[in-house]
Design a protein around this motif. Structure first.
Motif, mmCIF file in Angstrom:
data_model
loop_
_atom_site.group_PDB
_atom_site.id
_atom_site.type_symbol
_atom_site.label_atom_id
_atom_site.label_comp_id
_atom_site.label_asym_id
_atom_site.label_seq_id
_atom_site.Cartn_x
_atom_site.Cartn_y
_atom_site.Cartn_z
ATOM 1 N N GLY A 39 0.787 -1.225 0.000
ATOM 2 C CA GLY A 39 0.000 0.000 0.000
ATOM 3 C C GLY A 39 0.817 1.271 0.000
ATOM 4 O O GLY A 39 0.261 2.355 0.106
ATOM 5 N N CYS A 40 2.126 1.146 -0.080
ATOM 6 C CA CYS A 40 2.977 2.339 -0.127
ATOM 7 C C CYS A 40 3.721 2.367 -1.450
ATOM 8 O O CYS A 40 4.265 1.357 -1.877
ATOM 9 N N ILE A 41 3.712 3.526 -2.085
ATOM 10 C CA ILE A 41 4.355 3.620 -3.388
ATOM 11 C C ILE A 41 5.596 4.507 -3.324
ATOM 12 O O ILE A 41 5.752 5.311 -2.407
ATOM 13 N N VAL A 42 6.470 4.297 -4.312
ATOM 14 C CA VAL A 42 7.561 5.228 -4.538
ATOM 15 C C VAL A 42 7.015 6.269 -5.515
ATOM 16 O O VAL A 42 6.576 5.925 -6.607
ATOM 17 N N VAL A 43 6.996 7.516 -5.117
ATOM 18 C CA VAL A 43 6.598 8.578 -6.031
ATOM 19 C C VAL A 43 7.845 8.941 -6.827
ATOM 20 O O VAL A 43 8.804 9.476 -6.274
ATOM 21 N N ARG A 152 -4.613 1.798 -4.084
ATOM 22 C CA ARG A 152 -4.300 2.025 -5.500
ATOM 23 C C ARG A 152 -3.368 3.218 -5.565
ATOM 24 O O ARG A 152 -3.560 4.186 -4.839
ATOM 25 N N PRO A 153 -2.375 3.152 -6.461
ATOM 26 C CA PRO A 153 -1.395 4.238 -6.519
ATOM 27 C C PRO A 153 -2.093 5.609 -6.618
ATOM 28 O O PRO A 153 -3.016 5.774 -7.413
ATOM 29 N N PHE A 154 -1.662 6.529 -5.807
ATOM 30 C CA PHE A 154 -2.146 7.917 -5.742
ATOM 31 C C PHE A 154 -3.571 8.051 -5.196
ATOM 32 O O PHE A 154 -3.851 8.964 -4.434
ATOM 33 N N LEU A 155 -4.471 7.163 -5.585
ATOM 34 C CA LEU A 155 -5.868 7.334 -5.185
ATOM 35 C C LEU A 155 -6.088 6.927 -3.740
ATOM 36 O O LEU A 155 -6.844 7.565 -3.010
ATOM 37 N N THR A 157 -3.494 5.205 -0.828
ATOM 38 C CA THR A 157 -2.300 4.498 -0.376
ATOM 39 C C THR A 157 -2.232 4.642 1.137
ATOM 40 O O THR A 157 -2.884 5.507 1.704
ATOM 41 N N ARG A 158 -1.468 3.763 1.765
ATOM 42 C CA ARG A 158 -1.434 3.797 3.225
ATOM 43 C C ARG A 158 -0.675 5.020 3.737
ATOM 44 O O ARG A 158 -1.003 5.561 4.779
ATOM 45 N N GLU A 159 0.338 5.411 3.012
ATOM 46 C CA GLU A 159 0.964 6.698 3.303
ATOM 47 C C GLU A 159 0.703 7.582 2.103
ATOM 48 O O GLU A 159 0.801 7.130 0.955
ATOM 49 N N PHE A 160 0.305 8.826 2.360
ATOM 50 C CA PHE A 160 0.182 9.757 1.236
ATOM 51 C C PHE A 160 0.663 11.141 1.650
ATOM 52 O O PHE A 160 0.776 11.456 2.829
ATOM 53 N N TRP A 161 0.959 11.946 0.656
ATOM 54 C CA TRP A 161 1.518 13.278 0.889
ATOM 55 C C TRP A 161 0.421 14.300 0.683
ATOM 56 O O TRP A 161 -0.397 14.163 -0.236
ATOM 57 N N TRP A 162 0.404 15.294 1.545
ATOM 58 C CA TRP A 162 -0.655 16.295 1.441
ATOM 59 C C TRP A 162 -0.242 17.584 2.091
ATOM 60 O O TRP A 162 0.878 17.731 2.590
ATOM 61 N N GLN A 163 -1.153 18.548 2.065
ATOM 62 C CA GLN A 163 -1.017 19.697 2.948
ATOM 63 C C GLN A 163 -2.232 19.664 3.855
ATOM 64 O O GLN A 163 -3.324 19.269 3.439
ATOM 65 N N GLU A 164 -2.008 20.029 5.118
ATOM 66 C CA GLU A 164 -3.135 20.171 6.025
ATOM 67 C C GLU A 164 -3.052 21.548 6.664
ATOM 68 O O GLU A 164 -2.076 21.895 7.311
ATOM 69 N N GLY A 165 -4.069 22.340 6.429
ATOM 70 C CA GLY A 165 -4.144 23.663 7.038
ATOM 71 C C GLY A 165 -4.996 23.565 8.290
ATOM 72 O O GLY A 165 -5.999 22.854 8.304
ATOM 73 N N HIS A 166 -4.562 24.258 9.327
ATOM 74 C CA HIS A 166 -5.315 24.259 10.597
ATOM 75 C C HIS A 166 -5.333 25.682 11.110
ATOM 76 O O HIS A 166 -4.268 26.245 11.370
ATOM 77 N N THR A 167 -6.510 26.242 11.231
ATOM 78 C CA THR A 167 -6.561 27.642 11.652
ATOM 79 C C THR A 167 -7.496 27.806 12.847
ATOM 80 O O THR A 167 -8.459 27.058 13.010
ATOM 81 N N SER A 266 -4.287 16.409 -1.475
ATOM 82 C CA SER A 266 -3.241 15.391 -1.385
ATOM 83 C C SER A 266 -2.726 14.985 -2.762
ATOM 84 O O SER A 266 -3.214 15.446 -3.793
ATOM 85 N N THR A 267 -1.752 14.077 -2.731
ATOM 86 C CA THR A 267 -1.198 13.517 -3.975
ATOM 87 C C THR A 267 -2.257 12.733 -4.758
ATOM 88 O O THR A 267 -2.004 12.315 -5.877
ATOM 89 N N ARG A 268 -3.419 12.547 -4.143
ATOM 90 C CA ARG A 268 -4.542 11.977 -4.884
ATOM 91 C C ARG A 268 -4.854 12.805 -6.135
ATOM 92 O O ARG A 268 -5.335 12.258 -7.138
ATOM 93 N N LEU A 269 -4.570 14.088 -6.044
ATOM 94 C CA LEU A 269 -4.824 14.949 -7.209
ATOM 95 C C LEU A 269 -4.104 14.443 -8.458
ATOM 96 O O LEU A 269 -4.583 14.631 -9.577
ATOM 97 N N ILE A 270 -2.951 13.801 -8.251
ATOM 98 C CA ILE A 270 -2.219 13.264 -9.406
ATOM 99 C C ILE A 270 -3.055 12.175 -10.082
ATOM 100 O O ILE A 270 -3.145 12.122 -11.306
ATOM 101 N N GLY A 271 -3.672 11.340 -9.264
ATOM 102 C CA GLY A 271 -4.591 10.338 -9.813
ATOM 103 C C GLY A 271 -5.741 10.999 -10.551
ATOM 104 O O GLY A 271 -6.184 10.531 -11.603
ATOM 105 N N GLY A 272 -6.219 12.101 -9.993
ATOM 106 C CA GLY A 272 -7.310 12.846 -10.628
ATOM 107 C C GLY A 272 -6.911 13.404 -11.981
ATOM 108 O O GLY A 272 -7.700 13.368 -12.940
#
Length: 479
Positions: A39-43, A152-155, A157-167, A266-272
């Motif tokens: 469930g972890c990919i090499v980007v 599934r790759p990008f869509l 994965t167990r680890e994924f890359w993102w930004q999280e904003g907290h205000t 997240s990197t899901r956008l790449i899948g999108g």
RNA sequence: CGGGGUGUAGCUCAGUUUGGUAGAGCGCUUGGUUCGGGACCAAGAGGCCGUGUGUUCAAGUCACAUCACUCCGACCA
């Protein structure tokens, strides 16, 4: 005989098997590789470069609106995660736990962050004292872990890359505005930079984020008619603030709780991007995030002056701020044509002895393969115009797919009928009762995507209970 | 987590039915000829047949287990 010979294997046709087509592109466009960790990919560099472009664009947007980047811990002690009840219930089933440090069993297990609300809350409780400290507009770019069952790759994965904003904000109104403003930025990113049309709206209570009062979303439609939740923005009210004791001395001299938001893409956008624009020849990349915008293919490279000319054009384009690259490898031109089509490079520039003689080059667009002969004098402006037009064309094509596959329905049968041959978005009225939403999911297989901001009156009553409808909801099968 | 499929060279796969010395094409390396849609010739390198345990004189092939990938569902950025 020669034509029967298998050259480099082609990708699966998307009409034949969309899922396999997706996997083929991921592998053959060198976007990702599987690792031995399930469930972890090499980007890979090409995909990471796309992600860096997305980061650069969105990071610019939030910096401009006063946000600051921070780095939070990877670990969350269990007791901290437990503090907000709804939140922990939502995430507990999919967190990974660390139970040993070296060879010592830990007193308290540590969760690997699935999202960092709790960490931000703890920190905010330390640093917010007065209304003068507000708002705090923090963001982090990081990876998070969620123990997904199927991946599934990008869509997913167990680890994924993102930004999280907290205000955190002084008032509910201000926090609500932040939630909506960020959603607008997400829509702008999707539409203007990723060339992805999206439906903006609010999640139903059933579908909203664990611990949120309100969740807003941008929903994109993939080529096969399925939905991709592409960005979410949450309003938390003061629920987390109360759980974590984030209080401040307010303007009236009393003590108040902050009002809070969080939001992520997240990197899901790449899948999108793959599933929105790709075709049977491979990827098609929006110019704004394409690692290479113009690939320069020298033809008859061994001939005097060809490679020099190609390099000269590369330098000119780079100077004009265009991401151009010469492929001077000793592959044949035909091989390079196919290769960069697979990789979705928006524009190919061919330059050979014939062109040099006529002071021109050949430009070929990836989306429609249209060839034009371009004089070298106006090269930069011609390519800039072509890239702009390219982005618009692929947006329009995606919009046509969205609009052509979104239908209205007033009964459950009509909803089923609408998605009988392929997944689509279905617009239907809703009474607001969660039981009806669940009945629709049960009977049609479609969860609600959102209550769109742009409401239409597609009927008067709820298709399930027949009671007067409050909202129009969009339903759809999601990735 | 349930149901199907697949694991043999970097990739795509043959070989498994009927156990008996590891195969092909592409890719890769070197040299040469080519170059406007995946070029050609020649010579090379490359495999603990996913992993483990069994059966057997002998296992890529048979049995059991396990892991991974993949597709379809249920759950989720």
């Amino acid at each position: 005989m020669a034509e029967d010979k298998k050259l480099v294997s082609a990708i699966t046709s998307m009409d034949e098997d969309f899922a396999q087509w997706y996997t083929d592109i991921v592998k053959k466009a060198e976007l990702a590789d599987y690792s031995s960790m399930k469930g972890c990919i090499v980007v890979r560099p090409y995909a990471y470069s796309i992600w860096e472009n997305i980061q650069r664009i969105f990071d610019g947007m939030i910096k401009e609106t006063g946000h600051e980047n921070v780095a939070m811990p990877l670990f969350i002690p269990e007791s901290l995660l437990q503090k907000e009840k709804d939140h922990v219930e939502g995430f507990a089933p999919e967190v990974a736990w660390v139970t040993y440090g070296g060879s010592e069993k830990l007193e308290e297990r540590l969760c690997i962050r699935p999202t960092s609300e709790t960490l931000f809350c703890e920190h905010y409780s330390h640093i917010v004292q007065s209304w003068r400290d507000l708002p705090k507009l923090y963001n982090q770019w990081c990876s998070v872990v969620r123990w997904e069952k199927t991946t599934r790759p990008f869509l997913r994965t167990r680890e994924f890359w993102w930004q999280e904003g907290h205000t955190v904000h002084e008032t509910a109104e201000e926090a609500k505005k932040e939630t909506r403003d960020i959603l607008e930025l997400y829509a702008k990113l999707a539409r203007e930079y990723l060339c992805m049309p999206v439906v903006m709206g609010q999640k139903t209570d059933k579908e909203k984020f664990a611990g949120a009062v309100e969740t807003y979303t941008i929903e994109a439609m993939m080529h096969d008619g399925k939905a991709l939740q592409s960005g979410t923005s949450h309003y938390f009210g003061d629920g987390f603030a109360k759980a974590f004791g984030i209080q401040f001395a307010d303007r009236q001299g009393g003590l108040s709780y902050v009002h809070q938001t969080s939001w992520g893409i997240s990197t899901r956008l790449i899948g999108g991007i793959i599933m929105t624009h790709g075709d049977n020849s491979g990827l098609v990349l929006p110019p704004a995030i394409a690692p290479i915008q113009v690939i320069i293919v020298p033809v008859a490279m061994h001939k005097e002056g060809v490679l020099d000319k190609a390099r000269e054009l590369e330098a000119r384009l780079k100077k004009a701020g265009i991401r151009a690259k010469v492929d001077a490898s000793d592959q044949s031109p035909g091989w390079k044509f196919a290769e960069y089509e697979m990789k979705g490079v928006p524009v190919r520039l061919e330059i050979g002895p014939r062109d040099i003689e006529n002071d021109c080059c050949v430009l070929v667009r990836r989306d429609n393969r249209e060839k034009t002969v371009q004089g070298l004098g106006e090269l930069e402006s011609a390519i800039e115009a072509m890239l702009r037009d390219f982005g618009k064309a692929i947006y329009d094509k995606a919009l046509k797919n969205l609009e052509g596959n979104i239908v209205s329905a007033s009964t459950i049968d009509e909803m089923k009928e609408a998605i009988k041959d392929k997944p689509r978005f279905v617009k239907a009225m809703w009474c607001g009762d969660q039981a009806c939403e669940e009945a629709i999911k049960e009977q049609t297989g479609m969860p609600s995507r959102c209550i769109p901001f742009e409401q239409e009156q597609v009927g008067d009553v709820c298709p399930v209970c027949g009671k007067p409808a409050k909202h129009m909801v969009v339903y759809g099968i999601a990735y």
